[in-house]
Design a protein around this motif. Structure first.
Motif, PDB file in Angstrom:
ATOM      1  N   ARG A  27       0.848  -1.209   0.000  1.00  0.00           N
ATOM      2  CA  ARG A  27       0.000   0.000   0.000  1.00  0.00           C
ATOM      3  C   ARG A  27       0.876   1.249   0.000  1.00  0.00           C
ATOM      4  NH1 ARG A  27      -4.445   0.744  -2.152  1.00  0.00           N
ATOM      5  NH2 ARG A  27      -4.456  -1.494  -1.872  1.00  0.00           N
ATOM      6  N   HIS A  30       2.340   1.665  -3.494  1.00  0.00           N
ATOM      7  CA  HIS A  30       1.276   2.195  -4.358  1.00  0.00           C
ATOM      8  C   HIS A  30       1.126   3.709  -4.122  1.00  0.00           C
ATOM      9  CE1 HIS A  30      -2.782   3.076  -5.840  1.00  0.00           C
ATOM     10  NE2 HIS A  30      -3.136   3.376  -4.606  1.00  0.00           N
ATOM     11  N   HIS A  59      -3.484   9.969   0.072  1.00  0.00           N
ATOM     12  CA  HIS A  59      -4.839   9.569  -0.328  1.00  0.00           C
ATOM     13  C   HIS A  59      -5.297   8.264   0.339  1.00  0.00           C
ATOM     14  CE1 HIS A  59      -2.977   6.779  -3.180  1.00  0.00           C
ATOM     15  NE2 HIS A  59      -4.161   6.223  -3.324  1.00  0.00           N
ATOM     16  N   ASP A  60      -4.375   7.325   0.554  1.00  0.00           N
ATOM     17  CA  ASP A  60      -4.751   6.037   1.146  1.00  0.00           C
ATOM     18  C   ASP A  60      -4.327   5.922   2.615  1.00  0.00           C
ATOM     19  OD1 ASP A  60      -6.224   4.735  -0.762  1.00  0.00           O
ATOM     20  OD2 ASP A  60      -4.532   3.660  -1.659  1.00  0.00           O
ATOM     21  N   ASP A 139      -4.466   7.601  -9.023  1.00  0.00           N
ATOM     22  CA  ASP A 139      -4.722   6.374  -8.258  1.00  0.00           C
ATOM     23  C   ASP A 139      -5.041   5.210  -9.208  1.00  0.00           C
ATOM     24  OD1 ASP A 139      -5.203   4.774  -5.998  1.00  0.00           O
ATOM     25  OD2 ASP A 139      -7.295   5.384  -5.858  1.00  0.00           O
ATOM     26  N   ARG A 145      -0.803  -0.364 -11.907  1.00  0.00           N
ATOM     27  CA  ARG A 145      -2.181  -0.765 -12.247  1.00  0.00           C
ATOM     28  C   ARG A 145      -2.206  -1.497 -13.579  1.00  0.00           C
ATOM     29  NH1 ARG A 145      -5.344  -0.315  -7.681  1.00  0.00           N
ATOM     30  NH2 ARG A 145      -5.657   1.843  -7.063  1.00  0.00           N
TER      31      ARG A 145
HETATM   32 FE   LIG Z   1      -4.972   4.197  -3.816  1.00  0.00          FE
END
Ligand SMILES: [Fe+2]
Ligand SMILES: [Fe+2]
Length: 208
Positions: A27, A30, A59-60, A139, A145
């Motif tokens: 995470r 990312h 953001h996360d 994102d 991704r």
């Molecule tokens: Fe994210």
């Protein structure tokens, strides 16, 4: 008081270090890829680099709470939980992220552009700022991704943010329907606005 002051002066490097301690390695990595992608987009579109950097990096940050615990945690923090979030608690990491951005990473509660970008990075919504659109798209298109249609979204996102947003909503909503999942009203609102806007542009082009 002193603690608060030091939090407010937290640098991006301090935030990175704290984020690394708080998130699982995948995470965190990312988050760094989203941060780097968002900065490229900010440069490309001459957006507010500082706001984009903060929102993209954090953001996360709400993912520090496991999804199984997120409904209870949100209630404990008096964060309203809607019916879609109750059914799909993973969505709550966006609202929890706003809380941690302020209380753990020292983002000013007045920095609504950054906080809204975190708040809506997962569902999207209508009337998003340039910062929020960049974070939402970064994102989805960061280099890690890999899903059907990602290349098209990558290309569109660097041409026109609204076009990127429309393709993203289209792709995400289809995926949610296929998997029998709920669609958050904020996503529908965002989709409708972008679809109407892009359609109007197309119609105008067609009339020429
Ligand atoms: Fe994210
Ligand atoms: Fe997220």
């Amino acid at each position: 008081m002193e603690k608060k002051a030091s939090k407010l002066s937290m640098t991006i490097e301090d935030m990175r270090a704290l984020l690394q301690q708080s998130l699982k390695p995948k995470r965190y990595q990312h988050s760094i890829r989203v941060y780097e992608t968002a900065l490229k987009m900010a440069e490309h579109f001459h957006a507010d680099r500082q706001k984009v950097a903060l929102a993209a990096l954090l953001h996360d940050c709400g993912r520090q709470i496991p999804k199984e615990e997120s409904v209870a945690k949100a209630k404990e923090l008096e964060i309203p939980v809607d019916t879609v979030e109750e059914a799909q608690p993973i969505l709550l990491h966006a609202k929890l992220g706003v809380y941690y951005a302020v209380h753990k990473y020292g983002v000013s509660p007045d920095n609504t552009e950054v906080l809204d970008a975190i708040r809506y990075h997962s569902t999207g919504t209508a009337d998003m700022t340039e910062t929020a659109k960049i974070v939402f798209l970064a994102d989805l298109i960061e280099p890690g991704r890999d899903f059907e249609g990602v290349e098209e979204i990558r290309e569109a996102s660097f041409q026109d943010l609204d076009k990127g947003m429309l393709l993203s909503y289209d792709n995400t909503i289809r995926y949610l329907l296929e998997d029998g999942l709920l669609i958050h009203p904020d996503a529908i609102a965002g989709y409708n606005q972008m679809a109407a806007k892009c359609k109007t542009v197309q119609n105008k082009k067609g009339k020429k």
